[in-house]
Design a protein around this motif. Sequence first.
Motif, mmCIF file in Angstrom:
data_model
loop_
_atom_site.group_PDB
_atom_site.id
_atom_site.type_symbol
_atom_site.label_atom_id
_atom_site.label_comp_id
_atom_site.label_asym_id
_atom_site.label_seq_id
_atom_site.Cartn_x
_atom_site.Cartn_y
_atom_site.Cartn_z
ATOM 1 N N ALA A 178 -23.857 -120.525 30.957
ATOM 2 C CA ALA A 178 -23.922 -121.179 32.270
ATOM 3 C C ALA A 178 -22.527 -121.423 32.828
ATOM 4 O O ALA A 178 -22.292 -121.260 34.028
ATOM 5 C CB ALA A 178 -24.691 -122.493 32.155
ATOM 6 N N ASP A 179 -21.578 -121.802 31.959
ATOM 7 C CA ASP A 179 -20.206 -122.049 32.416
ATOM 8 C C ASP A 179 -19.534 -120.749 32.844
ATOM 9 O O ASP A 179 -18.734 -120.740 33.782
ATOM 10 C CB ASP A 179 -19.393 -122.709 31.305
ATOM 11 C CG ASP A 179 -19.973 -124.048 30.888
ATOM 12 O OD1 ASP A 179 -19.861 -125.003 31.675
ATOM 13 O OD2 ASP A 179 -20.557 -124.123 29.797
ATOM 14 N N LEU A 180 -19.829 -119.669 32.143
ATOM 15 C CA LEU A 180 -19.256 -118.375 32.518
ATOM 16 C C LEU A 180 -19.815 -117.941 33.868
ATOM 17 O O LEU A 180 -19.091 -117.438 34.733
ATOM 18 C CB LEU A 180 -19.540 -117.317 31.445
ATOM 19 C CG LEU A 180 -18.950 -117.578 30.049
ATOM 20 C CD1 LEU A 180 -19.265 -116.419 29.118
ATOM 21 C CD2 LEU A 180 -17.446 -117.797 30.117
ATOM 22 N N ALA A 181 -21.122 -118.164 34.063
ATOM 23 C CA ALA A 181 -21.746 -117.830 35.346
ATOM 24 C C ALA A 181 -21.132 -118.673 36.458
ATOM 25 O O ALA A 181 -20.859 -118.175 37.556
ATOM 26 C CB ALA A 181 -23.254 -118.039 35.273
ATOM 27 N N ASP A 182 -20.875 -119.963 36.181
ATOM 28 C CA ASP A 182 -20.224 -120.856 37.151
ATOM 29 C C ASP A 182 -18.880 -120.304 37.590
ATOM 30 O O ASP A 182 -18.527 -120.361 38.766
ATOM 31 C CB ASP A 182 -19.975 -122.233 36.518
ATOM 32 C CG ASP A 182 -21.155 -123.158 36.747
ATOM 33 O OD1 ASP A 182 -22.051 -122.775 37.513
ATOM 34 O OD2 ASP A 182 -21.163 -124.250 36.146
ATOM 35 N N ALA A 183 -18.125 -119.796 36.621
ATOM 36 C CA ALA A 183 -16.802 -119.246 36.927
ATOM 37 C C ALA A 183 -16.932 -118.060 37.877
ATOM 38 O O ALA A 183 -16.120 -117.890 38.794
ATOM 39 C CB ALA A 183 -16.094 -118.835 35.641
ATOM 40 N N GLY B 141 -17.658 -115.720 44.241
ATOM 41 C CA GLY B 141 -18.474 -116.109 45.375
ATOM 42 C C GLY B 141 -19.863 -115.490 45.401
ATOM 43 O O GLY B 141 -20.487 -115.413 46.455
ATOM 44 N N LEU B 142 -20.361 -115.077 44.253
ATOM 45 C CA LEU B 142 -21.721 -114.533 44.204
ATOM 46 C C LEU B 142 -22.710 -115.667 43.988
ATOM 47 O O LEU B 142 -22.345 -116.722 43.482
ATOM 48 C CB LEU B 142 -21.841 -113.527 43.054
ATOM 49 C CG LEU B 142 -21.103 -112.198 43.205
ATOM 50 C CD1 LEU B 142 -21.273 -111.376 41.943
ATOM 51 C CD2 LEU B 142 -21.625 -111.420 44.402
ATOM 52 N N LEU C 279 -25.311 -111.123 35.767
ATOM 53 C CA LEU C 279 -24.153 -110.287 35.452
ATOM 54 C C LEU C 279 -23.525 -110.675 34.115
ATOM 55 O O LEU C 279 -23.140 -109.809 33.326
ATOM 56 C CB LEU C 279 -23.118 -110.372 36.577
ATOM 57 C CG LEU C 279 -23.489 -109.527 37.807
ATOM 58 C CD1 LEU C 279 -22.749 -110.009 39.048
ATOM 59 C CD2 LEU C 279 -23.216 -108.051 37.554
ATOM 60 N N VAL C 280 -23.423 -111.989 33.844
ATOM 61 C CA VAL C 280 -22.898 -112.441 32.547
ATOM 62 C C VAL C 280 -23.772 -111.882 31.433
ATOM 63 O O VAL C 280 -23.285 -111.342 30.438
ATOM 64 C CB VAL C 280 -22.856 -113.990 32.492
ATOM 65 C CG1 VAL C 280 -22.599 -114.477 31.072
ATOM 66 C CG2 VAL C 280 -21.789 -114.533 33.438
ATOM 67 N N GLU C 281 -25.081 -111.992 31.641
ATOM 68 C CA GLU C 281 -26.042 -111.500 30.657
ATOM 69 C C GLU C 281 -25.882 -109.997 30.431
ATOM 70 O O GLU C 281 -25.896 -109.515 29.297
ATOM 71 C CB GLU C 281 -27.450 -111.815 31.185
ATOM 72 C CG GLU C 281 -28.509 -111.889 30.121
ATOM 73 C CD GLU C 281 -28.153 -112.846 28.992
ATOM 74 O OE1 GLU C 281 -27.864 -114.014 29.270
ATOM 75 O OE2 GLU C 281 -28.144 -112.394 27.834
#
Lengths: 97, 104
Positions: free
Chosen positions: B9-14, B20-21, B29-31
């Motif tokens: 979740a933190d990586l997705a937040d970044a 800006g997605l 995308l992280v997944e």
Amino acid sequence: MIKSELVQRIAAANPHLFHRDVERIVNVIFDEIVGALSRGERVELRGFGAFTVKHRAAREGRNPRTGASVSVAEKYVPFFKTGKELRDRLNAPSKEA
Amino acid sequence: MSGKTLTRADLADAVVRQVGLPRNESQALVELVLKEISSCLAGGEPVKLSSFGSFGIRKKGERIGRNPKTGEEVPITPRSVLVFRPSNIMKERINTGLLKRKSS
């Protein structure tokens, strides 16, 4: 696989994104991991693995060739522990045959 | 060490913040990044990510282990293990970051 090939694969699966944006996304993800570790945090990605940092105390080392003792400063080293799911996949019987 | 743990979740937040997605797309995308790396490794191919590090596969032969509780000898089957080698850039950033925090 190297980073550019990883970017290629992500881009192929996301045709609506610009290639350079995919490159940025991949860089942001890995940069965030390194950033967290350098703040002393750990990164746990279930099924994939966990990145942690270990502390190594200062010690007296030796130059193996001359035998002269040298002081080695304390340091922090990153460490990766493979997640259960990925570890099991590496040893799946299907591809070892 | 601050005991904080980052997750997907933190990586997705970044990705949300810096690219800006939308959040759900960033999560996907992280997944996908993790999935691509995993399948590559599961297929026996190493993954090299410049400025981050490389994931390699090491084959371990059979050896004799011991059940620590009963002292009984048991064979450990041959297996593949994943090894991660951090890049010099990663080692450098972590080391300087943490040594600085310690001294301040």
